[in-house]
Enzyme design. Structure first.
Site, PDB file in Angstrom:
ATOM      1  N   ASP A  12       0.801  -1.235   0.000  1.00  0.00           N
ATOM      2  CA  ASP A  12       0.000   0.000   0.000  1.00  0.00           C
ATOM      3  C   ASP A  12       0.830   1.279   0.000  1.00  0.00           C
ATOM      4  O   ASP A  12       0.446   2.289   0.599  1.00  0.00           O
ATOM      5  CB  ASP A  12      -0.964   0.013   1.197  1.00  0.00           C
ATOM      6  CG  ASP A  12      -2.066  -1.028   1.076  1.00  0.00           C
ATOM      7  OD1 ASP A  12      -2.430  -1.354  -0.069  1.00  0.00           O
ATOM      8  OD2 ASP A  12      -2.539  -1.512   2.114  1.00  0.00           O
ATOM      9  N   LYS A  15       2.286   1.424  -5.432  1.00  0.00           N
ATOM     10  CA  LYS A  15       2.958   0.832  -6.602  1.00  0.00           C
ATOM     11  C   LYS A  15       2.063   0.857  -7.836  1.00  0.00           C
ATOM     12  O   LYS A  15       2.533   1.147  -8.938  1.00  0.00           O
ATOM     13  CB  LYS A  15       3.373  -0.611  -6.289  1.00  0.00           C
ATOM     14  CG  LYS A  15       4.448  -0.742  -5.226  1.00  0.00           C
ATOM     15  CD  LYS A  15       4.901  -2.181  -5.059  1.00  0.00           C
ATOM     16  CE  LYS A  15       3.773  -3.099  -4.606  1.00  0.00           C
ATOM     17  NZ  LYS A  15       3.253  -2.758  -3.264  1.00  0.00           N
ATOM     18  N   LYS A  37       1.620  -7.261 -13.871  1.00  0.00           N
ATOM     19  CA  LYS A  37       1.715  -7.602 -12.459  1.00  0.00           C
ATOM     20  C   LYS A  37       1.591  -9.118 -12.350  1.00  0.00           C
ATOM     21  O   LYS A  37       0.492  -9.670 -12.473  1.00  0.00           O
ATOM     22  CB  LYS A  37       0.625  -6.913 -11.637  1.00  0.00           C
ATOM     23  CG  LYS A  37       0.746  -7.218 -10.146  1.00  0.00           C
ATOM     24  CD  LYS A  37       0.168  -6.127  -9.302  1.00  0.00           C
ATOM     25  CE  LYS A  37       0.449  -6.393  -7.824  1.00  0.00           C
ATOM     26  NZ  LYS A  37       0.102  -5.256  -6.961  1.00  0.00           N
ATOM     27  N   ASP A  54      -5.695  -3.706  -9.439  1.00  0.00           N
ATOM     28  CA  ASP A  54      -4.490  -3.369 -10.192  1.00  0.00           C
ATOM     29  C   ASP A  54      -4.714  -3.409 -11.703  1.00  0.00           C
ATOM     30  O   ASP A  54      -4.487  -2.417 -12.400  1.00  0.00           O
ATOM     31  CB  ASP A  54      -3.339  -4.304  -9.808  1.00  0.00           C
ATOM     32  CG  ASP A  54      -3.105  -4.330  -8.310  1.00  0.00           C
ATOM     33  OD1 ASP A  54      -2.902  -3.258  -7.729  1.00  0.00           O
ATOM     34  OD2 ASP A  54      -3.123  -5.428  -7.724  1.00  0.00           O
ATOM     35  N   GLY A 116       5.640  -5.213  -8.707  1.00  0.00           N
ATOM     36  CA  GLY A 116       5.774  -6.185  -7.634  1.00  0.00           C
ATOM     37  C   GLY A 116       4.552  -6.225  -6.735  1.00  0.00           C
ATOM     38  O   GLY A 116       3.622  -5.424  -6.861  1.00  0.00           O
ATOM     39  N   GLY A 118       3.570  -6.195  -2.643  1.00  0.00           N
ATOM     40  CA  GLY A 118       4.132  -5.973  -1.318  1.00  0.00           C
ATOM     41  C   GLY A 118       5.550  -5.437  -1.405  1.00  0.00           C
ATOM     42  O   GLY A 118       5.897  -4.691  -2.318  1.00  0.00           O
TER      43      GLY A 118
END
Length: 234
Positions: A12, A15, A37, A54, A116, A118
């Protein structure tokens, strides 16, 4: 052409915002760009529909048509670390499949932006033997690091940069996301850059995703690192 990862110091940190913004502003220069992703988690239910945040943001704000099947390889319903979200659905993440997709996409677009999940040490398998960092190293691609500006960011950012440096991974630059303009935020940014003088961009704190997409970073040292006016990526 330069393909790269967008990685975060934590979850969070923005990204997806940064990946989408870089995609959009590179596309505006006439460059063929696609985001990818490998693993996304956390299915969202809204107005009776289910989607993943995403990949939906990529499609919503892209200035070019995107091939949906190429945006990610694994989508898991639980908003959790990839290894646990996969485990809950009785699946395993095949990193060879991810690397093959990265190699394939590099052949069909000018710029591939891999996002990525996390932080860089997030595990991708139940045994904890493979992390996102391992995949980044295998891909042999450089990274853009996304971090916060608030209290705690100095430690998280320095640790991330030190690890990347120790593994021989090139850092193209840093994005400081969520700047409030406070004296502490500004000092945090200055302190990190003092130890790690990299190209960078600062994104102010916005409440809406669409506002971030209206924010230009084309005049920043980070964008200058990524783009040349003869359309070659450096």
């Amino acid at each position: 052409m330069q393909h790269f990862w967008v990685v975060g110091t934590d979850t969070d940190v923005g990204k997806t915002c940064v990946t989408t913004l870089l995609m959009r502003q590179l596309q505006s220069q006439g460059i063929r760009v696609t985001p990818y992703k490998p693993v996304q988690t956390g299915e969202v239910f809204e107005n009776g529909q289910a989607y993943y945040y995403d990949s939906t943001m990529y499609e919503t704000y892209s200035l070019q048509p995107l091939e949906r099947a190429s945006l990610n390889d694994y989508s898991f319903k639980e908003p959790a670390s990839p290894h646990f979200a996969a485990q809950l659905e009785g699946q395993q993440i095949d990193t060879k499949r991810i690397l093959q997709q990265i190699n394939r996409l590099q052949q069909v677009v000018d710029v591939l932006i891999c996002e990525g999940a996390g932080g860089i040490f997030v595990p991708l398998d139940a045994n904890g033997e493979i992390t996102l960092l391992d995949v980044i190293m295998e891909s042999q691609l450089p990274v853009v690091v996304v971090t916060r500006t608030k209290l705690g960011t100095i430690n998280h950012t320095m640790l991330t940069l030190e690890v990347l440096q120790s593994r021989g991974i090139e850092v193209l630059g840093i994005v400081f996301n969520g700047d409030t303009g406070s004296a502490m935020d500004r000092n945090n940014i200055e302190t990190i850059l003092q130890y790690h003088p990299k190209p960078y961009a600062i994104i102010p704190q916005y409440k809406e995703f669409s506002k971030v997409m209206d924010h230009s970073i084309t005049n920043t040292s980070l964008f200058g690192r990524l783009y040349q006016h003869d359309t070659k990526i450096i």
